[in-house]
Motif scaffolding. Structure first.
Motif, PDB file in Angstrom:
ATOM      1  N   ILE A  74       0.843  -1.205   0.000  1.00  0.00           N
ATOM      2  CA  ILE A  74       0.000   0.000   0.000  1.00  0.00           C
ATOM      3  C   ILE A  74       0.873   1.247   0.000  1.00  0.00           C
ATOM      4  N   SER A  75       1.943   1.235   0.802  1.00  0.00           N
ATOM      5  CA  SER A  75       2.861   2.381   0.825  1.00  0.00           C
ATOM      6  C   SER A  75       3.562   2.553  -0.511  1.00  0.00           C
ATOM      7  N   GLY A  76       3.897   1.442  -1.170  1.00  0.00           N
ATOM      8  CA  GLY A  76       4.518   1.520  -2.495  1.00  0.00           C
ATOM      9  C   GLY A  76       3.575   2.118  -3.521  1.00  0.00           C
ATOM     10  N   ALA A  77       2.309   1.738  -3.440  1.00  0.00           N
ATOM     11  CA  ALA A  77       1.314   2.307  -4.362  1.00  0.00           C
ATOM     12  C   ALA A  77       1.133   3.800  -4.093  1.00  0.00           C
ATOM     13  N   ALA A  78       1.129   4.182  -2.814  1.00  0.00           N
ATOM     14  CA  ALA A  78       1.011   5.607  -2.468  1.00  0.00           C
ATOM     15  C   ALA A  78       2.226   6.377  -2.988  1.00  0.00           C
ATOM     16  N   GLU A  79       3.389   5.747  -2.907  1.00  0.00           N
ATOM     17  CA  GLU A  79       4.598   6.401  -3.415  1.00  0.00           C
ATOM     18  C   GLU A  79       4.493   6.656  -4.913  1.00  0.00           C
ATOM     19  N   LEU A  80       3.993   5.674  -5.653  1.00  0.00           N
ATOM     20  CA  LEU A  80       3.805   5.881  -7.097  1.00  0.00           C
ATOM     21  C   LEU A  80       2.794   6.989  -7.364  1.00  0.00           C
ATOM     22  N   GLY A  81       1.740   7.036  -6.567  1.00  0.00           N
ATOM     23  CA  GLY A  81       0.744   8.101  -6.731  1.00  0.00           C
ATOM     24  C   GLY A  81       1.331   9.482  -6.457  1.00  0.00           C
ATOM     25  N   PHE A  82       2.089   9.607  -5.370  1.00  0.00           N
ATOM     26  CA  PHE A  82       2.732  10.888  -5.067  1.00  0.00           C
ATOM     27  C   PHE A  82       3.745  11.264  -6.148  1.00  0.00           C
ATOM     28  N   PHE A  83       4.448  10.273  -6.683  1.00  0.00           N
ATOM     29  CA  PHE A  83       5.428  10.550  -7.734  1.00  0.00           C
ATOM     30  C   PHE A  83       4.733  11.045  -9.002  1.00  0.00           C
ATOM     31  N   ALA A  84       3.610  10.409  -9.355  1.00  0.00           N
ATOM     32  CA  ALA A  84       2.861  10.865 -10.540  1.00  0.00           C
ATOM     33  C   ALA A  84       2.335  12.287 -10.322  1.00  0.00           C
ATOM     34  N   TRP A  85       1.864  12.552  -9.098  1.00  0.00           N
ATOM     35  CA  TRP A  85       1.389  13.898  -8.773  1.00  0.00           C
ATOM     36  C   TRP A  85       2.524  14.905  -8.881  1.00  0.00           C
ATOM     37  N   GLN A  86       3.693  14.540  -8.387  1.00  0.00           N
ATOM     38  CA  GLN A  86       4.850  15.428  -8.448  1.00  0.00           C
ATOM     39  C   GLN A  86       5.250  15.705  -9.894  1.00  0.00           C
ATOM     40  N   MET A  87       5.265  14.678 -10.729  1.00  0.00           N
ATOM     41  CA  MET A  87       5.633  14.864 -12.134  1.00  0.00           C
ATOM     42  C   MET A  87       4.597  15.732 -12.862  1.00  0.00           C
ATOM     43  N   ASN A  88       3.328  15.558 -12.520  1.00  0.00           N
ATOM     44  CA  ASN A  88       2.284  16.384 -13.115  1.00  0.00           C
ATOM     45  C   ASN A  88       2.460  17.847 -12.706  1.00  0.00           C
ATOM     46  N   ASN A  89       2.726  18.091 -11.417  1.00  0.00           N
ATOM     47  CA  ASN A  89       2.943  19.471 -10.964  1.00  0.00           C
ATOM     48  C   ASN A  89       4.206  20.065 -11.584  1.00  0.00           C
ATOM     49  N   TYR A  90       5.224  19.248 -11.755  1.00  0.00           N
ATOM     50  CA  TYR A  90       6.478  19.736 -12.339  1.00  0.00           C
ATOM     51  C   TYR A  90       6.276  20.139 -13.798  1.00  0.00           C
ATOM     52  N   SER A  91       5.528  19.323 -14.537  1.00  0.00           N
ATOM     53  CA  SER A  91       5.303  19.640 -15.959  1.00  0.00           C
ATOM     54  C   SER A  91       4.372  20.838 -16.137  1.00  0.00           C
TER      55      SER A  91
END
Length: 153
Positions: A74-91
């Motif tokens: 579950i923590s790994g899935a949350a990490e992927l979600g936060f990473f996708a959110w971060q990449m979206n905000n960065y772009s």
């Protein structure tokens, strides 16, 4: 007493002694997870679980391992979600501090739960192996008068 009986009796007792030992379980990490062995025979995870179910304390460690493993996923899935959110905000040139902290926090919890899960697996197998001590065995015991047959508890 016949000399043949003196030779055959210790050989028979040695063979009997060697058959009393129970089979220990070992665990080895592999590329896709773990490999489980009972002595030198590879066993499946389902076989391992059925063996651990026979010993309540070792099975409780195994259940804790499953729980913490689920939390790690579950923590790994949350990490992927936060990473996708971060990449979206960065772009989109938005603030990436919140998602970055989420990635770090979820990675920390993933690592912690994964290590605890592995520790619980090892404890389960160690507890199972501790319970395999020999209950009573025959052995030859040397004494001052010669050899004798002893029953060890």
């Amino acid at each position: 007493m016949d000399i043949k009986k003196l030779i055959v009796l210790p050989l028979f007792l040695c063979l009997f002694y060697s058959k009393l030992g129970a089979q220990e379980i070992t665990i080895f990490p592999s590329f896709w997870g773990y490999q489980y062995y009972q002595d030198d025979n590879r066993i499946t995870k389902q076989d391992l679980i059925s063996l651990l179910e026979k010993k309540e304390e070792s099975y409780s460690y195994w259940k804790k391992s499953k729980t913490t493993s689920t939390l790690a996923y579950i923590s790994g899935a949350a990490e992927l979600g936060f990473f996708a959110w971060q990449m979206n905000n960065y772009s989109n040139d938005k603030n990436t501090t919140g998602p970055f902290l989420g990635v770090l926090g979820s990675f920390g919890s993933f690592l912690t739960f994964a290590l605890i899960s592995n520790s619980q697996k090892k404890k389960a197998i160690l507890k199972y192996n501790e319970g395999l001590s020999k209950k009573s065995v025959f052995r030859l015991a040397p004494s001052k008068q010669g050899f004798g047959l002893a029953l060890q508890f």
